[in-house]
Design a protein around this motif. Structure first.
Motif, PDB file in Angstrom:
ATOM      1  N   PHE A  92       0.864  -1.215   0.004  1.00 45.74           N
ATOM      2  CA  PHE A  92      -0.173   0.081   0.083  1.00 45.74           C
ATOM      3  C   PHE A  92       0.744   1.316   0.062  1.00 45.74           C
ATOM      4  CE2 PHE A  92      -3.422  -2.806   1.774  1.00 45.74           C
ATOM      5  CZ  PHE A  92      -4.444  -2.538   0.851  1.00 45.74           C
ATOM      6  N   SER A  93       2.211   1.096   0.586  1.00 41.72           N
ATOM      7  CA  SER A  93       2.936   2.320   0.690  1.00 41.72           C
ATOM      8  C   SER A  93       3.787   2.645  -0.553  1.00 41.72           C
ATOM      9  CB  SER A  93       3.790   2.172   1.790  1.00 41.72           C
ATOM     10  OG  SER A  93       4.771   3.297   2.148  1.00 41.72           O
ATOM     11  N   ARG A  94       4.153   1.433  -1.344  1.00 46.14           N
ATOM     12  CA  ARG A  94       5.094   1.747  -2.417  1.00 46.14           C
ATOM     13  C   ARG A  94       4.245   1.721  -3.821  1.00 46.14           C
ATOM     14  NH1 ARG A  94       7.445   4.009   1.251  1.00 46.14           N
ATOM     15  NH2 ARG A  94       9.556   3.353   1.963  1.00 46.14           N
ATOM     16  N   PHE A  95       3.340   0.750  -3.890  1.00 48.37           N
ATOM     17  CA  PHE A  95       2.762   0.366  -5.284  1.00 48.37           C
ATOM     18  C   PHE A  95       1.742   1.415  -5.601  1.00 48.37           C
ATOM     19  CE2 PHE A  95       4.259  -4.093  -4.280  1.00 48.37           C
ATOM     20  CZ  PHE A  95       5.620  -3.714  -4.972  1.00 48.37           C
ATOM     21  N   GLU A 166      16.085   2.331  -1.143  1.00 47.99           N
ATOM     22  CA  GLU A 166      15.282   1.211  -2.053  1.00 47.99           C
ATOM     23  C   GLU A 166      15.824   1.413  -3.645  1.00 47.99           C
ATOM     24  OE1 GLU A 166      11.318   0.563  -0.946  1.00 47.99           O
ATOM     25  OE2 GLU A 166      11.714   1.877   0.758  1.00 47.99           O
ATOM     26  N   GLU A 167      15.532   2.313  -4.086  1.00 51.12           N
ATOM     27  CA  GLU A 167      15.943   2.610  -5.626  1.00 51.12           C
ATOM     28  C   GLU A 167      17.224   2.408  -5.968  1.00 51.12           C
ATOM     29  OE1 GLU A 167      14.615   6.634  -6.121  1.00 51.12           O
ATOM     30  OE2 GLU A 167      12.631   6.246  -5.927  1.00 51.12           O
ATOM     31  N   ALA A 168      18.161   2.749  -5.143  1.00 54.04           N
ATOM     32  CA  ALA A 168      19.689   2.543  -5.267  1.00 54.04           C
ATOM     33  C   ALA A 168      19.895   1.023  -5.367  1.00 54.04           C
ATOM     34  CB  ALA A 168      20.586   3.217  -4.110  1.00 54.04           C
ATOM     35  N   ALA A 169      19.297   0.356  -4.225  1.00 56.19           N
ATOM     36  CA  ALA A 169      19.697  -1.123  -4.340  1.00 56.19           C
ATOM     37  C   ALA A 169      19.248  -1.822  -5.319  1.00 56.19           C
ATOM     38  CB  ALA A 169      18.942  -1.655  -2.946  1.00 56.19           C
ATOM     39  N   ARG A 176      12.964  -7.039  -5.538  1.00 55.75           N
ATOM     40  CA  ARG A 176      11.938  -6.379  -4.390  1.00 55.75           C
ATOM     41  C   ARG A 176      11.853  -6.985  -3.010  1.00 55.75           C
ATOM     42  NH1 ARG A 176       9.689  -1.322  -4.459  1.00 55.75           N
ATOM     43  NH2 ARG A 176       9.299  -1.670  -6.685  1.00 55.75           N
ATOM     44  N   LEU A 177      11.895  -8.577  -3.205  1.00 52.05           N
ATOM     45  CA  LEU A 177      12.157  -9.105  -1.728  1.00 52.05           C
ATOM     46  C   LEU A 177      13.282  -8.832  -1.093  1.00 52.05           C
ATOM     47  CD1 LEU A 177      10.421 -12.657  -2.780  1.00 52.05           C
ATOM     48  CD2 LEU A 177       9.203 -10.577  -1.582  1.00 52.05           C
ATOM     49  N   ARG A 178      14.432  -8.746  -1.819  1.00 50.11           N
ATOM     50  CA  ARG A 178      15.838  -8.469  -0.836  1.00 50.11           C
ATOM     51  C   ARG A 178      15.747  -7.154  -0.354  1.00 50.11           C
ATOM     52  NH1 ARG A 178      21.340  -9.980  -1.941  1.00 50.11           N
ATOM     53  NH2 ARG A 178      22.342  -9.267  -0.245  1.00 50.11           N
TER      54      ARG A 178
END
Length: 271
Positions: A92-95, A166-169, A176-178
């Protein structure tokens, strides 16, 4: 002078509120150590005894089985609800999917329904499934109660986490799971811990569904307090001893995780 009077009035109000809140708890702890003849007395001069705690764990009360039921139901509920709620909250927060806000509102709207309205459908369903008076039934009901609340809480904490890491990773090739496992969950750990506390407390103190759906084998501690109403009236000394058994685990838990609790509440309030 005005500032001094305001300070005195504020402290007096806080003291009054503290007395009102803490007096019933303190009286319960005192009554738990009183003998039956002293339970109805207002005097603080009494001979303390531990016999009440021995009595509630013996026949016919058997508080030990109720403690086990409460521990199992609350622990399993937290173990299932929190991971599932964390993944849902992240979604809910990211998608940004179509209908996301409506679906989130739909999940939260289940908290607006009075419990007494849905207890009968749950009772009929579990009777058909032959799950009445089982821990499984209580776990399912508590999951339905606490999961929307935990989703809402954890979402607030995840919203406060910047997306840069998150974007950098993910640019570096992480899945996404990592990202969720190694970045988001550790950063949201205080909030998840806070949500777990609330989830455990809500499940531990749940009364209505446990009263309707259990008879003998799955009776929990809050429901067990009702059994101390007998022909000679309310057994306050035994009821207080059982009440101590209900409240002490929550106090100890809050004492050990107070720092994380405060940090999690603060993080969830900042976006």
């Amino acid at each position: 002078m005005r500032r001094t009077l305001s300070y005195i009035a504020e402290r007096a109000l806080l003291l009054l509120i503290s007395i009102v809140v803490l007096f019933p708890i303190a009286w319960m702890f005192l009554t738990a150590f009183k003998q039956p003849r002293d339970a109805y007395s207002l005097s603080l001069n009494f001979e303390p005894t531990l016999q009440n705690f021995v009595t509630v764990f013996s026949d016919p009360w058997n508080l030990g089985s109720m403690v086990m039921n409460s521990v199992i139901v609350a622990t399993v509920t937290v173990a299932i609800a929190v991971p599932c709620a964390a993944l849902a909250a992240y979604s809910f927060s990211r998608f940004r999917v179509k209908g996301r806000k409506f679906l989130f509102f739909l999940i939260l709207s289940t908290q607006f329904i009075p419990a007494v309205v849905i207890v009968l459908p749950f009772f009929l369903m579990f009777r058909q499934l032959d799950l009445l008076d089982t821990r499984i039934a209580l776990i399912i009901v508590n999951l339905a109660i606490v999961t929307p609340f935990v989703i809402w809480m954890i979402k607030g904490f995840i919203d406060a986490i910047p997306t840069d890491s998150e974007e950098a990773a993910m640019i570096d090739g992480a899945s996404r799971l990592r990202v969720i496992k190694d970045i988001v969950m550790p950063m949201a750990a205080p909030g998840i811990l806070t949500s777990s506390i609330f989830c455990f407390i809500l499940t531990w103190n749940e009364f209505l569904f446990a009263l309707i759906l259990s008879r003998r084998d799955a009776v929990t501690l809050p429901v067990g307090l009702v059994s101390f109403r007998t022909e000679r009236g309310d057994l306050w000394e035994l009821m207080s001893a059982a009440g101590v058994m209900i409240t002490v685990p929550i106090f100890i838990m809050a004492l050990f995780i107070q720092k994380h609790f405060t940090r999690g509440m603060t993080a969830g309030a900042v976006k």
